[in-house]
Design a protein around this motif. Structure first.
Motif, PDB file in Angstrom:
ATOM      1  N   ASP A   1       7.218   6.531  -0.634  1.00 18.51           N
ATOM      2  CA  ASP A   1       7.390   6.021   0.702  1.00 18.51           C
ATOM      3  C   ASP A   1       8.272   4.650   0.783  1.00 18.51           C
ATOM      4  O   ASP A   1       9.041   4.346   1.542  1.00 18.51           O
ATOM      5  CB  ASP A   1       6.061   5.618   1.164  1.00 18.51           C
ATOM      6  N   ARG A   2       7.963   3.691  -0.438  1.00 19.51           N
ATOM      7  CA  ARG A   2       8.987   2.669  -0.570  1.00 19.51           C
ATOM      8  C   ARG A   2      10.519   2.913  -0.604  1.00 19.51           C
ATOM      9  O   ARG A   2      11.414   2.582  -0.129  1.00 19.51           O
ATOM     10  CB  ARG A   2       8.502   1.909  -1.859  1.00 19.51           C
TER      11      ARG A   2
ATOM     12  N   ASN B   1       3.173   4.144  -1.221  1.00 23.76           N
ATOM     13  CA  ASN B   1       3.407   4.733  -2.801  1.00 23.76           C
ATOM     14  C   ASN B   1       4.942   4.500  -2.934  1.00 23.76           C
ATOM     15  O   ASN B   1       5.740   4.271  -2.179  1.00 23.76           O
ATOM     16  CB  ASN B   1       2.843   6.214  -2.888  1.00 23.76           C
ATOM     17  N   GLU B   2       5.150   4.997  -4.117  1.00 19.74           N
ATOM     18  CA  GLU B   2       6.649   4.873  -4.670  1.00 19.74           C
ATOM     19  C   GLU B   2       7.569   5.654  -3.735  1.00 19.74           C
ATOM     20  O   GLU B   2       8.633   5.211  -3.385  1.00 19.74           O
ATOM     21  CB  GLU B   2       6.801   5.290  -6.221  1.00 19.74           C
TER      22      GLU B   2
ATOM     23  N   SER C   1       0.909  -1.231  -0.057  1.00 17.04           N
ATOM     24  CA  SER C   1      -0.057  -0.051  -0.026  1.00 17.04           C
ATOM     25  C   SER C   1       0.789   1.229   0.108  1.00 17.04           C
ATOM     26  O   SER C   1       0.329   2.359  -0.218  1.00 17.04           O
ATOM     27  CB  SER C   1      -0.914  -0.006   1.234  1.00 17.04           C
TER      28      SER C   1
END
Length: 247
Positions: free
Chosen positions: A64-65, A61-62, A59
């Motif tokens: 946060d990853r 987003n890019e 869940s």
């Protein structure tokens, strides 16, 4: 991934200074009330929670990853990470909302690689919080809980490896008193933990028990809600069938 603050312990309605013994007796009580008032149920996760962990991480987003793993992890890489979690060796902690969605989680790895020669026993901390749950201090609370857990297992140092642009994570570490060393785009934070004590073990046991009670309560409330929704749906179907029969 965010962080939260002690207010003054002075009694505004009391003008004369109290004896030291009285103040010391009052201090733990007030601190305990403050901690309870802002308590967050943090639960230890196990193999049976692996699917929830994967759903939580997917869940993100890019951006946060990128902050959590140090690179824009793909779904496949995240799945591989979730499947490789060693629950027997490490500690995985989670915060659930009332719908039992895992909104924040932390991974306390007891064998960070590589272990630094000459350094004391340490554990590495990583955390992620869904965007919908930010601003509530969940990252800071997970950090506090992980530090207590590591302390009670003889770990002397809590280690964080983060991107230098990961300001929320570095703020949590600094607020806890960690030493932060920056090397270009990456930063390392080291927090020296005090030795464990009877009170630290009791505190962790109480928090674990309360978090389990909270989870079971949410589970029963959700089950009851699903039951009520099911009854309402059956009634609606009978009503529709009755109307159709009369036409």
């Amino acid at each position: 991934m965010t962080a939260q603050e002690p207010s003054s312990l002075a009694d505004p309605g009391h003008t004369e200074p109290e004896p030291e013994s009285s103040a010391l007796a009052w201090l733990p009580q007030k601190l305990g009330l403050q901690r309870f008032a802002s308590w967050v149920p943090i639960r230890s996760l196990a193999r049976r929670h692996r699917k929830r962990i994967l759903t939580h991480l997917l869940s993100l987003n890019e951006g946060d990853r990128y902050l959590r793993f140090g690179y824009p992890a793909s779904d496949e890489q995240i799945s591989k990470y979730a499947m490789s979690l060693d629950f027997a060796r490490d500690e995985v902690l989670g915060i659930f909302n009332r719908r039992l969605q895992l909104v924040a989680m932390a991974h306390l790895a007891y064998e960070p690689a590589p272990q630094r020669q000459g350094k004391p026993a340490m554990a590495e901390f990583g955390v992620s919080v869904l965007a919908s749950a930010r601003g509530r201090g969940f990252g800071a609370r997970l950090f506090e809980h992980a530090a207590l857990h590591a302390r009670n297992r003889g770990i002397e140092t809590l280690f964080i490896h983060a991107l230098s642009e990961n300001a929320p994570m570095l703020k949590i570490a600094r607020s806890a008193g960690a030493t932060v060393e920056r090397d270009g785009s990456e930063s390392e934070a080291w927090l020296r933990l005090p030795p464990d004590s009877v009170s630290s073990h009791v505190g962790e046991a109480i928090e674990r028990h309360m978090a389990e009670l909270d989870f079971q309560f949410k589970r029963h409330v959700r089950a009851f809600g699903d039951f009520i929704d099911g009854v309402a749906e059956v009634k609606s179907q009978y009503r529709d069938a009755g109307k159709a029969a009369k036409q």
